[in-house]
Design a protein around this motif. Structure first.
Motif, PDB file in Angstrom:
ATOM      1  N   ILE A   4       0.869  -1.182   0.000  1.00  0.00           N
ATOM      2  CA  ILE A   4       0.000   0.000   0.000  1.00  0.00           C
ATOM      3  C   ILE A   4       0.901   1.225   0.000  1.00  0.00           C
ATOM      4  CG2 ILE A   4      -1.809   1.274   1.204  1.00  0.00           C
ATOM      5  CD1 ILE A   4      -2.536  -1.441   2.550  1.00  0.00           C
ATOM      6  N   VAL A  96      -7.839  -5.654   0.854  1.00  0.00           N
ATOM      7  CA  VAL A  96      -6.430  -5.376   0.570  1.00  0.00           C
ATOM      8  C   VAL A  96      -5.704  -6.593   0.022  1.00  0.00           C
ATOM      9  CG1 VAL A  96      -4.244  -4.645   1.585  1.00  0.00           C
ATOM     10  CG2 VAL A  96      -6.367  -3.619   2.355  1.00  0.00           C
ATOM     11  N   TYR A 123      -6.045   0.872   7.038  1.00  0.00           N
ATOM     12  CA  TYR A 123      -5.050  -0.099   6.565  1.00  0.00           C
ATOM     13  C   TYR A 123      -4.206  -0.619   7.726  1.00  0.00           C
ATOM     14  CZ  TYR A 123      -6.234   1.232   1.777  1.00  0.00           C
ATOM     15  OH  TYR A 123      -6.899   1.456   0.606  1.00  0.00           O
TER      16      TYR A 123
END
Length: 135
Positions: A4, A96, A123
């Motif tokens: 990410i 994710v 996240y």
């Protein structure tokens, strides 16, 4: 594990659509497949138009809802994990692990920064450590 990346514009007035085009040009040279996850039809059209004219020396092949194109702009998420996903929505992607790389671009304005912080926290809560690139 998925990667990410947050691209944070601290001083630049550059808009998210322009920085997305610049990153798409760079990433597409590596022959990666790019998915721009964007539910807003006006933003989809801006991206489509800008990808046509962004770089006069090289065309960035793309299409709206064309998952066979190297760059796909869509209001839905891709089914396959090989995509690098630019997230244009206001929430972090809970799925994710489905993607190789998620890119979040945070413009230099207070609302964008606030949304970026919330996405970052999400996240982290999901067990990922995003990388931040300050521009």
């Amino acid at each position: 594990m998925a990667k990410i990346s947050f691209y944070l514009f601290e001083k630049s007035p550059e808009r998210r659509v322009q920085s997305t085009c610049r990153l798409c040009r760079k990433i597409s040279k590596q022959h990666a497949k790019i998915w721009i996850y964007c539910a807003d039809v006006d933003t989809q059209q801006q991206l489509d138009d800008l990808l046509w004219e962004f770089d006069p020396s090289s065309f960035l092949a793309h299409g709206i809802d064309q998952d066979t194109a190297p760059i796909c702009i869509s209001a839905r998420l891709p089914n396959a994990s090989e995509w690098i996903v630019f997230n244009f929505n206001n929430q972090a992607l809970e799925q994710v692990a489905q993607f190789s790389h998620i890119i979040e671009i945070v413009e230099n304005d207070e609302l964008a920064k606030q949304l970026g912080r919330e996405k970052y926290k999400t996240y982290r809560r999901l067990g990922f450590t995003p990388q931040t690139f300050k521009l």
